[in-house]
Design a protein around this motif. Structure first.
Motif, PDB file in Angstrom:
ATOM      1  N   PHE A 198      47.611  48.259  44.061  1.00 40.75           N
ATOM      2  CA  PHE A 198      47.248  46.847  43.888  1.00 40.75           C
ATOM      3  C   PHE A 198      46.907  46.214  45.234  1.00 40.75           C
ATOM      4  N   GLN A 201      43.515  47.399  46.584  1.00 44.00           N
ATOM      5  CA  GLN A 201      42.359  46.878  45.851  1.00 44.00           C
ATOM      6  C   GLN A 201      42.195  45.369  46.002  1.00 44.00           C
ATOM      7  N   ASN A 202      43.240  44.681  46.496  1.00 45.57           N
ATOM      8  CA  ASN A 202      43.200  43.218  46.541  1.00 45.57           C
ATOM      9  C   ASN A 202      43.667  42.646  47.879  1.00 45.57           C
ATOM     10  N   TYR A 203      43.681  43.464  48.929  1.00 46.87           N
ATOM     11  CA  TYR A 203      44.281  43.052  50.195  1.00 46.87           C
ATOM     12  C   TYR A 203      43.629  41.821  50.817  1.00 46.87           C
ATOM     13  N   SER A 205      42.715  39.230  49.239  1.00 50.14           N
ATOM     14  CA  SER A 205      43.127  38.045  48.481  1.00 50.14           C
ATOM     15  C   SER A 205      44.500  37.566  48.946  1.00 50.14           C
ATOM     16  N   ASP A 206      44.925  36.438  48.421  1.00 50.33           N
ATOM     17  CA  ASP A 206      46.248  35.907  48.738  1.00 50.33           C
ATOM     18  C   ASP A 206      47.284  36.625  47.880  1.00 50.33           C
ATOM     19  N   ILE A 207      47.970  37.601  48.449  1.00 52.73           N
ATOM     20  CA  ILE A 207      49.009  38.352  47.748  1.00 52.73           C
ATOM     21  C   ILE A 207      50.372  37.894  48.245  1.00 52.73           C
ATOM     22  N   GLN A 215      52.097  40.602  38.451  1.00 53.84           N
ATOM     23  CA  GLN A 215      51.210  41.733  38.189  1.00 53.84           C
ATOM     24  C   GLN A 215      51.970  42.944  37.660  1.00 53.84           C
ATOM     25  N   ARG A 243      46.025  45.576  55.918  1.00 54.03           N
ATOM     26  CA  ARG A 243      44.968  44.704  56.410  1.00 54.03           C
ATOM     27  C   ARG A 243      44.562  45.072  57.838  1.00 54.03           C
ATOM     28  N   GLY A 266      41.739  39.266  55.089  1.00 52.67           N
ATOM     29  CA  GLY A 266      42.797  38.447  54.501  1.00 52.67           C
ATOM     30  C   GLY A 266      43.615  37.610  55.453  1.00 52.67           C
TER      31      GLY A 266
END
Length: 296
Positions: A198, A201-203, A205-207, A215, A243, A266
């Motif tokens: 996860f 694939q989404n680094y 974005s704001d995680i 999730q 990142r 990010g």
């Protein structure tokens, strides 16, 4: 079967070199060899083989395997008491590997070994992963089936035979890796891999921990516990690590500004990105680019 574990980092996956059969009559012993520069996997198809590596004596029974290290001294520790038949496979790897006492030690130094591997194997990305292979093992039916395929290709042309043996060897390693992991560790590893996937694939974005909880449907404390067990760091620390690794790729492969790269991976503030990067790499993003990238 309790055994030390050889922890490999890939890519590249450990690769097949050569294989064959060997036969020992009553009274015969394994050949005496020192530092052969390849891993030597011995699988006993029939009988019992007594073998010593450095100062440790192993008894390898029918259906069992033993991996001898490339930098060790190994020899027959006692004559065979019955007719014995073995398969031997030589293989090697390019990059980092380490012998560990158990899975906890493997997981505890995983990130350190990955960092070492990236320097040796010239990898500037975060896609490296672990392969865990027991040193002494009882082979499953599927693993034995995979290893027997090595000798079903003798009538193939050499070029085709080598391709097929490489594929068979990778399948064999996959069985060893999966057979080793206990149900408890397997559950933790699967969840940690879901977290890692996860993040990868989404680094950009704001995680946050709350995002991961929503999730994956687990409490953030449990997610942190699992990541600490498998990767040695929390999800948020891994996010920052990932990142930074992606930013290194962009520093080397593009002429984008430092601010653009920071935003792309990010980081919302270039000062925070530069501070994190310098703390990890020992030099600034621009210094890293100057040192490793050609002028564009």
């Amino acid at each position: 079967m309790d055994s030390a574990i050889i922890h490999f980092i890939s890519p590249p996956i450990p690769y097949f070199v050569d294989c064959g059969y060997a036969y020992y009559g009553v009274g015969d012993t394994h050949v005496d060899r020192n530092c052969i520069n390849v891993f030597d996997l011995i699988v006993v198809r029939k009988g019992i083989l007594q073998i010593c590596e450095n100062d440790h004596i192993w008894e390898v029974n029918e259906g069992e395997g033993l991996i001898l290290l490339p930098n060790g001294h190994h020899f027959g520790s006692a004559p065979c008491t019955m007719d014995t038949e073995i398969i031997w496979i030589h293989f090697q790897t390019f990059g980092s590997w380490r012998m560990c006492r158990d899975m906890n030690e493997c997981l505890g130094n995983k990130l350190e070994l990955i960092e070492e591997h990236k320097k040796i194997a010239y990898l500037n990305h975060a896609d490296a992963c672990s392969i865990f292979i027991p040193k002494h093992m009882k082979l499953s039916t599927k693993a034995m089936e995979a290893i027997e395929t090595f000798f079903q290709q003798e009538n193939e042309p050499q070029s085709l035979r080598n391709w097929k043996r490489q594929a068979s060897f990778q399948l064999f390693l996959q069985h060893l890796d999966r057979d080793l992991v206990s149900p408890t560790n397997a559950t933790a590893i699967r969840l940690a891999e879901q977290i890692e996937l996860f993040i990868s694939q989404n680094y950009a974005s704001d995680i946050t921990n709350s995002v991961l909880q929503k999730q994956l449907n687990y409490h953030p404390n449990y997610l942190a516990k699992v990541m600490l067990k498998v990767y040695g760091i929390t999800p948020m620390t891994y996010l920052q690590y990932y990142r930074l690794e992606q930013s290194k790729r962009l520093l080397l492969q593009t002429s984008w500004s430092i601010a653009q790269i920071a935003d792309e991976v990010g980081f919302h503030h270039i000062s925070h990105y530069s501070t994190c990067f310098s703390k990890k790499e020992g030099l600034s993003p621009s210094g890293f680019r100057s040192k490793f990238a050609k002028e564009r």
